[in-house]
Write an enzyme that holds these catalytic residues in place. Structure first.
Site, PDB file in Angstrom:
ATOM      1  N   GLU A 184       5.928 -12.032  16.827  1.00  0.00           N
ATOM      2  CA  GLU A 184       6.577 -12.880  15.669  1.00  0.00           C
ATOM      3  C   GLU A 184       5.776 -13.281  14.693  1.00  0.00           C
ATOM      4  O   GLU A 184       4.357 -13.847  14.995  1.00  0.00           O
ATOM      5  CB  GLU A 184       7.943 -13.761  16.220  1.00  0.00           C
ATOM      6  N   GLU A 203      14.233 -10.662   9.631  1.00  0.00           N
ATOM      7  CA  GLU A 203      15.615 -11.219   9.865  1.00  0.00           C
ATOM      8  C   GLU A 203      15.432 -12.513   9.773  1.00  0.00           C
ATOM      9  O   GLU A 203      15.184 -12.986   8.403  1.00  0.00           O
ATOM     10  CB  GLU A 203      15.059 -12.055  11.547  1.00  0.00           C
TER      11      GLU A 203
HETATM   12  O1  KIV Z   1      15.557 -10.564  20.326  1.00  0.00           O
HETATM   13  C1  KIV Z   1      15.322  -9.431  19.417  1.00  0.00           C
HETATM   14  O2  KIV Z   1      17.120  -9.136  19.935  1.00  0.00           O
HETATM   15  C2  KIV Z   1      15.502  -9.500  18.230  1.00  0.00           C
HETATM   16  C3  KIV Z   1      15.773  -8.771  17.337  1.00  0.00           C
HETATM   17  C4  KIV Z   1      17.170  -9.778  16.585  1.00  0.00           C
HETATM   18  C5  KIV Z   1      15.380  -8.509  16.312  1.00  0.00           C
HETATM   19  O3  KIV Z   1      14.162  -9.932  18.195  1.00  0.00           O
END
Ligand code: KIV
Length: 258
Positions: free
Chosen positions: A114, A181
């Site tokens: 991320e 997101e």
């Molecule tokens: O952890 C997860 O499921 C994700 C998705 C929401 C993209 O990163």
């Protein structure tokens, strides 16, 4: 033919990329056989599978454990595993060790991490240099919820420009795709048009190159789900009905039949 990273790039703006999350063998097998392109062993496992209040507590060992199970069920889809909170943020070396373990021990094709700030960009560049494919993830990044909350990101022009810059920089650093997101759909459309790697949206409108959902949300299994998720089934109800039917038949000695 198993899905490859090269195919994903070719599919950009030709056909939508379908992605869902999984954290166990059976579900991964069903998703794979249903034709899902990317199966993400997301750190949403922490909340949806392990009952934590956020994604922060899940460990690298837990992610590896679940990614192994998923890989045992998948023949076609590209499997991507999240690096969990604090398994990659300390240093590039820490990220290399964590990502290397994930690839060596599980069989996944790529990792996801991320953020898009300079330290993350350096990490993405180093990982791709040593042969570890990286999916980026910007916008609402749940590992930063203590700072960002869970609200929509990129609403002001400054925030929007920052996310555009981060997406371009992630592509330049070597990321093969980016999750967007919970950002405005016009911003997601702009980002999608400015980069040549696929964008996969979640709560980011219908102009991304693909869409991802947490499978528990899609199936109506989650206790609570984000406002942008959609349930295509109500498995909570289906399971409750099945359990109650079973209980009733056992009480009435209808099951087993003799
Ligand atoms: O952890 C997860 O499921 C994700 C998705 C929401 C993209 O990163």
């Amino acid at each position: 033919m198993a899905v490859t990273i090269q195919q994903l790039t070719q599919w950009k703006q030709k056909r939508a990329i379908i992605s869902l999350t999984a954290w166990d063998y059976s579900l991964a097998q069903v998703l794979d056989q249903a034709g899902v392109d990317i199966i993400l062993v997301g750190d949403s496992l922490a909340m949806v599978g392990l009952g934590y209040a956020s994604t922060l507590p899940v460990t690298l060992d837990e992610m590896i454990h679940h990614a192994k199970a998923v890989c045992r069920g998948v023949e076609q889809a590209l499997v991507v595993c999240d690096l969990p909170f604090m398994s990659y943020q300390t240093s590039v070396t820490q990220a290399m060790v964590a990502a290397g373990r994930v690839l060596k021990e599980t069989g996944v094709a790529a990792i996801k991490l991320e953020g898009g700030h300079p330290r993350i960009l350096e990490t993405v560049a180093e990982l791709t240099t040593i042969g570890i494919p990286v999916m980026g993830h910007i916008g609402l990044t749940p590992q930063s919820f203590r700072i960002l909350g869970y609200k929509q990101q990129g609403k002001t022009p400054q925030q929007a420009n920052l996310l555009i810059d981060q997406a371009i920089a992630l592509e330049q650093a070597g990321a093969f795709a980016i999750i967007l997101e919970h950002i405005p759909s016009n911003l997601a459309a702009t980002i999608t048009s400015k980069i040549s790697i696929p964008t996969i949206g979640i709560g980011a409108g219908n102009q991304c190159d693909g869409q991802v959902l947490v499978t528990a949300d899609l199936l109506g299994l989650s206790g609570k789900q984000p406002p942008f998720a959609k349930s295509y089934a109500n498995l909570r109800q289906v399971i409750t009905d099945a359990v109650q039917d079973f209980a009733e038949e056992v009480q009435n000695q209808k099951f087993p039949q003799s």
